[in-house]
Design an enzyme around this catalytic site. Sequence first.
Site, short mmCIF file in Angstrom:
data_model
loop_
_atom_site.label_atom_id
_atom_site.label_comp_id
_atom_site.label_asym_id
_atom_site.label_seq_id
_atom_site.Cartn_x
_atom_site.Cartn_y
_atom_site.Cartn_z
N PRO A 2 0.80 -1.15 -0.11
CA PRO A 2 0.28 0.06 -0.06
C PRO A 2 0.89 1.22 0.08
O PRO A 2 1.64 1.59 1.09
CB PRO A 2 -0.88 -0.06 1.08
N GLU A 3 0.68 1.97 -1.13
CA GLU A 3 1.39 3.29 -1.17
C GLU A 3 0.14 4.16 -1.19
O GLU A 3 -0.96 3.93 -1.21
CB GLU A 3 2.25 3.39 -2.59
N HIS A 97 -4.26 -14.51 9.71
CA HIS A 97 -3.30 -13.24 10.12
C HIS A 97 -4.38 -11.91 10.39
O HIS A 97 -3.70 -10.83 10.20
CB HIS A 97 -2.03 -12.97 9.17
N ARG A 116 2.37 -9.95 7.66
CA ARG A 116 3.85 -9.69 8.21
C ARG A 116 3.88 -8.75 9.40
O ARG A 116 5.00 -8.56 9.98
CB ARG A 116 4.61 -8.95 7.05
N ARG A 155 17.70 19.19 -1.04
CA ARG A 155 18.65 18.23 -0.65
C ARG A 155 19.29 17.77 -1.68
O ARG A 155 19.20 17.75 -2.64
CB ARG A 155 17.83 17.22 0.23
#
Length: 303
Positions: A2-3, A97, A116, A155
């Site tokens: 998921p982004e 899970h 996870r 940067r």
Amino acid sequence: MPELPEVETVARGLRKVLPGRRILAVRLGKTDFIEDPPAVEQLLPNSRIRDVRRHGKFLLFDLKPPAANAPAFSLLIHLGMTGQLVVCPPEAPIPPHTHAFLTLDDGREFRYTDIRRFGNIRILDEETRRKILGNLGIDPLEATENEFAARIRSRGARIKALLLDQSVLGGMGNIYTDESLWRARIHPARLGAKLRADELRRLYRAVRDVLKEAIRFRGSSISDYVDAEGNQGSFQRRHRVYRRKGEKCFRCGAAIGRAIVAGRSSYFCPVCQTPPRKHSASAHRPGKLPRPKGRSRRRAGAC
DNA sequence: CTTACGGCCTGGGTGC
DNA sequence: TGCACCCAGGCCGTAA
């Protein structure tokens, strides 16, 4: 994974069903990814969900406790790599899970599943909430071109690292970073501060186009991602470089390459996305294949 | 103050 | 069949 587009898709799905709902009960399985499990168990029951919003890759739920004088608070959920949030009937089969179950006052169940457990759940008071959002970079879909350019130029790091840095831009992950850089024809190992104005402009457009398109296709389902209804996205079928090592570039036909840039696996077209002159991707040994001088600049536009 | 890098979390997939 | 190992992404601590 998921982004921004996946989290946005989940947020939109949840926004259709959660606001106004009261949480009746909470049941937790494994809790090592929850910051303060007792707080979750104590504060959520009888609280009402007022709103669901995405900030970068975070989901924030505004909650109102039952007592009139009790302070409002937020529930923060980060899906990590394999987190799933689904609202379903309580009798729906429970996937392995699944570690958090919230019973809602409309009879449905709001579940968190995370193979996870790289995800994160925590309760935020107003101050912590402000602090977390303050550390988060600008949203790429809300940023103006000037704001975007200023951030990238600020940067000296590689563009790949800058795009992934959540304090620079909120929401970009590995997939959409590689896809955006391919569209903009910029090599991931280029230094952000050295990008030319036209490159920054292309990148700004590319990032927004990729994210918007990915949202339209309800995100990318590589392995585990599903939306709030449990359905997969389909943007993975439109990926141009991500996980396409050795396959043909959609623009020029060259074989897509893979290298570690900024510590992350990166996919790019070695022809369309001209490497920086000095230190090409650090994964490559120096000295190989000297590039004719002054060529790279022109080259980028060729594909 | 930077940036770079290694390690950590966990479990699925791969290759022997 | 079993098993060791690599890898995924985000983040944090440490080094330079």
